[in-house]
Design an enzyme around this catalytic site. Structure first.
Site, PDB file in Angstrom:
ATOM      1  N   GLY A   6     -10.057  -4.552  -3.382  1.00  0.00           N
ATOM      2  CA  GLY A   6     -10.109  -5.000  -4.768  1.00  0.00           C
ATOM      3  C   GLY A   6      -9.141  -6.151  -4.995  1.00  0.00           C
TER       4      GLY A   6
ATOM      5  N   GLY B 162      -8.928   1.167   0.148  1.00  0.00           N
ATOM      6  CA  GLY B 162      -8.687   0.760   1.528  1.00  0.00           C
ATOM      7  C   GLY B 162      -7.241   0.958   1.929  1.00  0.00           C
TER       8      GLY B 162
ATOM      9  N   ALA C  23       0.435   4.998  -4.681  1.00  0.00           N
ATOM     10  CA  ALA C  23       1.000   6.004  -3.776  1.00  0.00           C
ATOM     11  C   ALA C  23       1.963   6.935  -4.513  1.00  0.00           C
ATOM     12  CB  ALA C  23       1.702   5.319  -2.608  1.00  0.00           C
TER      13      ALA C  23
ATOM     14  N   ILE D 125       8.487   6.432   3.146  1.00  0.00           N
ATOM     15  CA  ILE D 125       7.194   5.969   3.636  1.00  0.00           C
ATOM     16  C   ILE D 125       6.352   7.208   3.965  1.00  0.00           C
ATOM     17  CG2 ILE D 125       6.006   4.643   5.433  1.00  0.00           C
ATOM     18  CD1 ILE D 125       7.669   2.943   3.406  1.00  0.00           C
TER      19      ILE D 125
ATOM     20  N   ASN E   5       3.217   7.467   5.108  1.00  0.00           N
ATOM     21  CA  ASN E   5       2.471   7.381   6.359  1.00  0.00           C
ATOM     22  C   ASN E   5       2.713   5.997   6.949  1.00  0.00           C
ATOM     23  OD1 ASN E   5       0.455   6.828   8.295  1.00  0.00           O
ATOM     24  ND2 ASN E   5      -0.934   8.311   7.375  1.00  0.00           N
TER      25      ASN E   5
ATOM     26  N   GLU F 180       1.866  -4.458  -2.744  1.00  0.00           N
ATOM     27  CA  GLU F 180       2.006  -5.862  -3.121  1.00  0.00           C
ATOM     28  C   GLU F 180       3.264  -6.498  -2.559  1.00  0.00           C
ATOM     29  OE1 GLU F 180       1.346  -4.709  -7.212  1.00  0.00           O
ATOM     30  OE2 GLU F 180      -0.360  -6.065  -7.272  1.00  0.00           O
TER      31      GLU F 180
END
Ligand code: MOS
Length: 724
Positions: A237, A468, A511, A605, A607, A681
């Protein structure tokens, strides 16, 4: 879907939906089996400004298979904007075919619906439109007098900019240009729209499912509860699917009229004119500094354009409010209405472009001061966000710069441009700093736990999207962690407005929001099951045993997570540093990116594998921004002349470098309970500056207009003080 390997959060497990994707089983918008569907093709204007005088649909209507042709003459009345130049938001109505006015080249002027895709595509070419054409406003430069200040918050200042410049030993003023760019996710914008007895079902490629239901219900003035939006898989997107655009409304209008489901795919060519873009930004920077590198003044003034009927302002200057400790600061944003479509958010709106200007200017100033650009940035670090007068929840920018410098071998860099060479190649090292807000938004989810052959398994449902990025996987990992079951026993169901509401994917909040929402549902489930049996909260008990003790084979719970009061007392950002080595051919101006090191500090984090994917994706978009991507305007007619991948160049594997991605170990518990911050981003932010700075270090040429093409590089002059 089921996972392959068991593990909780923090492990680099494969995407749980990977197998579905590579076997073609993951359903994207137009892959849902919908019976009796028919196909639509939109018709685009061929002028940029004026009026439709007449529109002849007779030939199209007679063509084989054609069921309907919609134009402004027969389209139903939709809700209209209530104010002049309303702001484009992700819940903004999207009226279409409501008048004979044309505002930009490629604006939808009609829709042809037919039995097959081919018939619709053919018949769309038979619609004949006559226009009364006016000269369009398409030049930022010629329309400067029309610049206006969009909102009060477009400007910001602290201290006294002029006094800060006067107090400086060294000053800099420079203007940086970034061109129109387009998002172009791999999956085209597309929808299958069904209007059934006043109820809407739309399979549509969107980033924000709940907001999409709002746009549809508001545009058609129907109750929100009658709108269901499904976006189970989204093929990228980058911001272009934050808004629910006019093709969705067009397909619904047609479905309502025909009583059949209508499939409409925006073509790659149409995606240049009908689904948003990043606008051209002209950014003027002024910096003042003392001899020792202390910043005394910083201003960042952005001029860009919006459409003639709606307002979108990319906040380019925001990064210059908060990144450095500078007492005198001035930020301005101005817009000029032009005859192009309304721009919209594109990956790291504000930071991606703003940091090109800021981090290039910082490099220019470091060169003037004869200071190492890393030392210059460290000298001006701040742990307080001066624009909000509150501390950062955590800020490891200095660590990112230092660790990156070590990994990259920064000490090998030559301060003087053109002194590091290899045959015909000029070699340069560049650095830049990155910051990106890491928001966290109210998110709900549902967990359904059941016993299967004595084993506890779980399903998580929420209207979140996976564009994605890996949402499916990190949500499964979170449920695994908080339920104490293997990841492979967690099923994740996303992207349906029937599920609990989330903020959707955007602004790097996915996330943190999704996982905390899933966590809340899992924690509630366990707590309730324990409470029913008077089991103390802290006692460890396997989920299967907990169900058995409750005599349950199935149990459901919901949960909602949202920012705490403490969150509001801090500025919550992710930080990073990018290092690049660029080789430039002395004679041809061809540049090659040899290697990049990217260091990020983005909380825990979840993953490392999917996080790595986000960063290399961001870096690649950053390389595109720096070297290849630009949408060119035909200077008389206002159409885009780069409108396919043959002429809009995105970097491919061969253009990319060897990339090393490092995440600093961190948990930011102020950001949220799980200590997670956004990353989507951060990867693109400041990459263009890092490359432009490396090109300066290689060539002694300061490239302030993106993209840095070979012809621009050849024509550019050496900066004063550079030895040829
Ligand atoms: Mo992002 S530009 O908020 O999808």
């Amino acid at each position: 879907m089921k996972t392959i390997k068991a593990s909780g959060i923090g492990k680099p497990i494969d995407r749980i939906e990977g197998r579905l994707k590579v076997t073609g089983m993951a359903k994207y918008a137009t892959e849902f089996p919908v019976e009796n569907k028919v196909y639509a093709q939109a018709v685009n204007s061929t002028i940029a400004k004026g009026e439709i005088v007449s529109i002849d649909t007779s030939e199209a209507e007679k063509a084989a298979g054609v069921l309907a042709v919609l134009t402004h003459k027969n389209a139903e009345k939709l809700k209209a904007f209530e104010e002049e130049m309303p702001e484009l938001g992700t819940t903004t109505i999207a009226p279409v075919l409501q008048s004979n006015k044309v505002h930009y080249y490629g604006e939808y002027v009609g829709l042809v619906v037919a039995e097959t895709f081919e018939q619709a595509t053919y018949a769309a070419k038979l619609v004949k439109v006559k226009y009364k054409e006016e000269t369009p406003d398409i030049h930022l430069d010629k329309s400067r007098a029309k610049a206006y200040k969009p909102t009060e918050s477009s400007d910001f200042s602290r201290g006294d900019m002029d006094a800060g410049m006067a107090a400086a030993d060294q000053t800099l003023e420079a203007t940086y240009n970034t061109p129109i760019e387009h998002h172009h996710p791999m999956e085209l914008h597309a929808v299958i729209a069904s209007w059934n007895n006043g109820k809407v079902l739309a399979y549509t490629s969107q980033q924000m499912v709940d907001n999409s239901t709002i746009v549809i219900s508001d545009t058609f003035q129907i109750p929100k509860k009658d709108v269901r939006v499904v976006a189970a898989f989204v093929g990228g997107g980058f911001g272009s699917k934050l808004n629910t655009d006019r093709h969705v409304i067009l397909a619904l209008m047609a479905s309502k009229k025909l009583g059949k489901p209508v499939q409409l795919t925006v073509t790659r060519n149409q995606m240049f004119t009908n689904t948003g873009m990043r606008q051209h930004n002209e950014q003027n920077m002024r910096i003042g500094a003392k001899k020792d590198g202390t910043l005394t003044a910083l201003s960042h003034e952005t001029l860009s354009h919006t459409s003639t009927f709606q307002e979108y302002q990319e906040p380019c200057g925001n990064v210059s409010k908060m990144l450095y400790k500078v007492p005198n600061n001035l930020i301005k944003h101005r817009l000029i209405p032009l005859n192009f479509q309304t721009p919209c958010s594109m990956r790291a709106p504000g930071e991606a472009t703003g940091s090109f200007a800021l981090e290039s200017a910082m490099d220019e100033m470091a060169w003037k001061l004869k200071m190492d650009p890393i030392d210059f940035r460290i000298k001006n670090d701040t742990q307080i966000d001066l624009s909000e007068e509150r501390p950062f929840s955590s800020r490891l920018l200095i660590e990112c710069l230092r660790i990156g410098a070590e990994k990259f071998g920064w000490k090998e860099r030559k301060m003087e441009p053109r002194t590091n060479t290899n045959g015909n190649w000029l070699i340069g090292y560049g650095v830049s700093a990155a910051s990106r807000e890491a928001p966290y938004k109210k998110t709900s989810s549902k967990v359904i736990i059941s016993l299967e052959e004595g084993k506890a398994i779980a399903t998580i449902q929420m209207d979140a999207t996976d564009i994605g990025t890996g949402s499916y996987t990190i949500i499964a990992q979170t449920a695994s962690e908080y339920l104490g079951i293997p990841t492979e026993d967690v099923t994740v169901e996303l992207g349906d407005s029937n599920y609990p509401v989330t903020p959707g994917s955007g602004g790097s909040w996915g996330a943190a929001s999704y996982c905390n929402g899933a966590r809340a549902a899992c924690e509630n489930a366990i707590a309730e099951l324990k409470r029913k049996k008077n089991i103390p909260e802290g006692e460890e008990i396997a989920l299967a045993d907990l169900l058995k003790q409750n005599d349950l084979t199935k149990f459901e719970a919901e949960g909602t997570a949202e920012p705490s009061e403490e969150f509001e007392k801090y500025s919550v950002f992710s930080f990073g540093a990018n290092f690049s080595e660029v080789w430039v051919d002395k004679d041809t101006g061809m540049s090659r990116i040899k290697r990049m090191v990217n260091v990020g500090s983005a909380g825990k984090i979840l993953n490392p594998k999917t996080a790595y994917g986000q960063i290399i994706g961001g870096l690649t978009m950053g390389v595109g921004m720096a070297l290849t991507e630009q949408t060119k305007i035909e200077p008389n007619f206002g159409n885009f002349i780069t409108r396919s991948f043959a002429d809009y160049h995105a970097p491919v594997n061969l253009d990319m470098a060897n990339v090393e991605v490092i995440f600093l170990p961190e948990e930011d518990k102020i950001a949220n309970k799980m200590g997670v911050k956004g990353i989507g981003e951060l990867g693109i932010t400041s990459v263009a500056a890092s490359i432009a700075n490396a090109i300066f270090n290689a060539t002694g040429k300061r490239m302030r207009d993106l993209p840095i093409t070979p012809e621009k590089l050849i024509m550019a002059k050496l900066e004063p003080g550079v030895e040829s």
